[in-house]
Scaffold this active site. Structure first.
Site, PDB file in Angstrom:
ATOM      1  N   GLU A 120      97.241  70.015  -8.400  1.00 32.68           N
ATOM      2  CA  GLU A 120      96.755  71.392  -8.430  1.00 32.68           C
ATOM      3  C   GLU A 120      97.362  72.184  -9.584  1.00 32.68           C
ATOM      4  OE1 GLU A 120      96.545  73.198  -4.537  1.00 32.68           O
ATOM      5  OE2 GLU A 120      97.145  75.119  -5.396  1.00 32.68           O
ATOM      6  N   ASP A 121      98.627  71.972  -9.847  1.00 33.28           N
ATOM      7  CA  ASP A 121      99.347  72.871 -10.749  1.00 33.28           C
ATOM      8  C   ASP A 121      99.825  72.251 -12.061  1.00 33.28           C
ATOM      9  OD1 ASP A 121      99.055  74.880  -8.909  1.00 33.28           O
ATOM     10  OD2 ASP A 121     101.001  74.543  -7.965  1.00 33.28           O
TER      11      ASP A 121
END
Ligand code: MN
Length: 600
Positions: A120-121
């Site tokens: 996600e990051d």
């Protein structure tokens, strides 16, 4: 016997260590960030050691090298990223893995926890993840990866939760990681603005806490409960904390009660362990508020874990009741009438030494494990092949998965999920039997559960021996007696019954009571029943009939389509027809199910 355990946060501290951490919403300077980063790097040259130790203490032959490898990748991917608190980002996935390790989850779960935010990051991709750690870890990480808000806009939240539920249907460990993730985020909310703290705490209370409850992971739920209370009701939290820290003679009293309970059990030849079992803050708060008490209501509590079969629980209950007088109406049998999760126990309250009330929980070792760890139990105790007691806890998840397929709209899915989770059941006792009712039900709901005539003619009720208004919400475990107008008369004898009251419709909770009350007025052709009432009644009938088939309706879309197919001008007309029985509800529901299951 550990009676000095104090407030039992099973998974470490529920809250930030110092109050100063909590209030400081101001962003840290670069130097501060750098310092905290350096101190993190410097103080512990093996950041994985605590995690490895915890994991090994429960799973002695676990592959710790795999943990180190996944930590190394996560750390290098997140390098240069910081939490709002100023801590290096990697502290978060490490803490999430630690929570999972304390629950007793397996190595795969811990690896996925360490990597849960990489996709996600960071620039790490699912493909790279699969190449490095395999399909299982990838499925878990993918399951907790949020949809891009920028791309999905407002639907992102609903879509993300739906995706997580679908992933959990294949592997329930997805939800365990998500819950641990949220617990750590809640513990570190201090660095956020008050508005976003309240928003996140409310969202947690709304969906994740009930999810955790359904999964039966009480060890995790206690900590979530407390941290939610901390953010939403800081004053109450402080008051209860003060109370818990300042209970003179509390530990001595519990030691004494435990010793006397042990002696009583020995005399009855029941093999059992007795421990003090303090309530968590949220549970003290809930009882205090519910009872309208000025000072925190917190009865001393002990747990009796018998070293034998289920029947020993009742033998232990006999021993305890033989030693101390039980309080009427406080006995609950969650073995014979289980909750809708994996919780199993006997509960009773007795008048203990010095005339003080003492709560007693009684369970077998297997029940104890499932009550604490729920779906995580089979990971924590892989060698014990105990079947989960009672019904399959994942039937519920399967049902949710069923209706998620019928819902195209993610927001609607989220609404239905919320509804389903909120639909808690309570068990009440009447005339020697246990009855399951929707939570918030009243004596009138119970009366209709006992029979239509009993419902129509009920005039008064006692709850736990005390006369109570018919509109009083019942609580789990209440013992209720219903008095009806013609008690003692011959059944079906014509009577000048005054019948149900229209205003009952304002407080009854069960579809059964709602339908029967409406039917009464309908039959008497009271002018009072409006089209709206009929629509409502028709809808309740459909809902009830679906339930008989163990189905639910996530949206009205299929029902609207069916109304059209059946030649009604609109859904409302169909519902009125159902209410007036010009069409049989069973026929409607059968067609509905056929249509949903075979869309073409
Ligand atoms: Mn996270």
């Amino acid at each position: 016997m550990d009676v000095d355990a104090g407030h039992g946060a099973a998974l470490g501290r529920a809250l930030p260590a110092t109050p100063s951490q909590v209030g400081s919403a101001s962003p840290l300077s670069l130097t501060q960030r750098l310092r905290s980063f350096l101190s993190f790097q410097g103080n512990d040259d093996d950041p994985v050691s605590e995690l490895a130790r915890t994991h090994r203490s429960i799973h002695p032959s676990a592959d710790v090298a795999l943990l180190r490898r996944s930590y190394a990748i996560a750390e290098s991917m997140h390098r240069g990223q910081f939490r709002k608190s100023g801590d290096p980002y990697i502290t978060h996935p490490l803490a999430v893995a630690q929570i999972c390790a304390e629950l007793g989850m397996d190595t795969t779960t811990l690896v996925a926890s360490l990597l849960h935010d990489t996709v996600e990051d960071t620039s790490y991709t699912l493909e790279a993840l699969e190449g490095d750690f395999g399909a299982e870890v990838t499925h878990l990480v993918d399951g907790v990866t949020k949809f891009d808000k920028a791309f999905y806009g407002k639907a992102a939240e609903g879509e993300t939760i739906r995706k997580m539920i679908v992933a959990a249907g294949k592997d329930v460990r997805v939800l365990v990681i998500k819950l641990a993730d949220r617990l750590h985020n809640m513990r570190t909310l201090g660095a956020r603005s008050p508005a976003s703290r309240a928003r996140i705490a409310n969202a947690t209370l709304d969906v994740l806490v009930p999810l955790c409850d359904r999964l039966g992971i009480q060890a995790l739920k206690r900590d979530l409960d407390d941290v939610v209370l901390y953010h939403l009701e800081p004053d109450s939290f402080a008051r209860i904390e003060e109370h818990v820290k300042n209970r003179p003679g509390w530990n001595e009293y519990l030691t004494d009660v435990s010793a006397k309970a042990r002696a009583a059990l020995r005399r009855s030849r029941v093999d059992a362990e007795v421990t003090a079992r303090p309530r968590h803050y949220y549970s003290i708060w809930k009882d205090t508020v519910a009872g309208g008490h000025a000072v925190p209501l917190d009865l001393p509590r002990i747990a009796v874990v018998v070293d034998g079969p289920e029947t020993d629980c009742y033998a232990a209950l006999g021993a305890i009741h033989g030693r101390w007088r039980p309080v009427a109406g406080r006995f609950k049998d969650f073995i014979a009438s289980p909750k809708n999760n994996l919780y199993r126990s006997l509960h009773t309250t007795v008048v203990g030494p010095e005339g003080r009330l003492v709560e007693v929980l009684i369970r077998t070792q297997t029940m104890h494990r499932y009550s604490e760890y729920g779906v995580a139990t089979s990971y924590r105790y892989p060698k014990v092949s105990d079947e989960p007691p009672g019904s399959d806890q994942l039937t519920w998840l399967k049902r949710v998965l069923d209706w998620q397929q019928d819902t195209t709209d993610a927001a609607q899915f989220l609404d239905s999920l919320r509804c389903d989770l909120a639909e808690a059941q309570i068990t009440v006792f009447a005339h020697g039997n246990a009855y399951e009712l929707p939570s918030g039900s009243t004596p009138v709901d119970l009366a209709y559960e006992l029979g239509t005539q009993k419902g129509d003619q009920c005039i008064a009720a006692t709850i736990n021996g005390r006369l109570a208004p018919l509109s009083s919400p019942l609580r789990d475990g209440d013992v209720v007696e219903i008095f009806s107008e013609n008690d003692g008369q011959v059944e079906n004898e014509p009577s000048s019954s005054r019948g149900p009251r229209k205003e009952w419709l304002g407080f009854v909770k069960s579809s059964q009571a709602q339908m029967q009350i409406n039917r009464f007025f309908d039959e008497r052709n009271e002018p009072g029943i409006s089209i709206n009432d009929k629509v409502r009644l028709g809808r309740a009938t459909i809902g009830l009939t679906l339930r008989k088939h163990d189905r639910g309706l996530a949206s009205e879309v299929p029902l609207r389509r069916l109304a059209e197919d059946m030649g009604y001008p609109d859904l409302e007309t169909l519902l009125v027809a159902v209410c007036e029985r010009t069409v049989e509800p069973d026929a409607v529901v059968e067609q509905l199910i056929a249509m949903v299951d075979h869309p073409d």
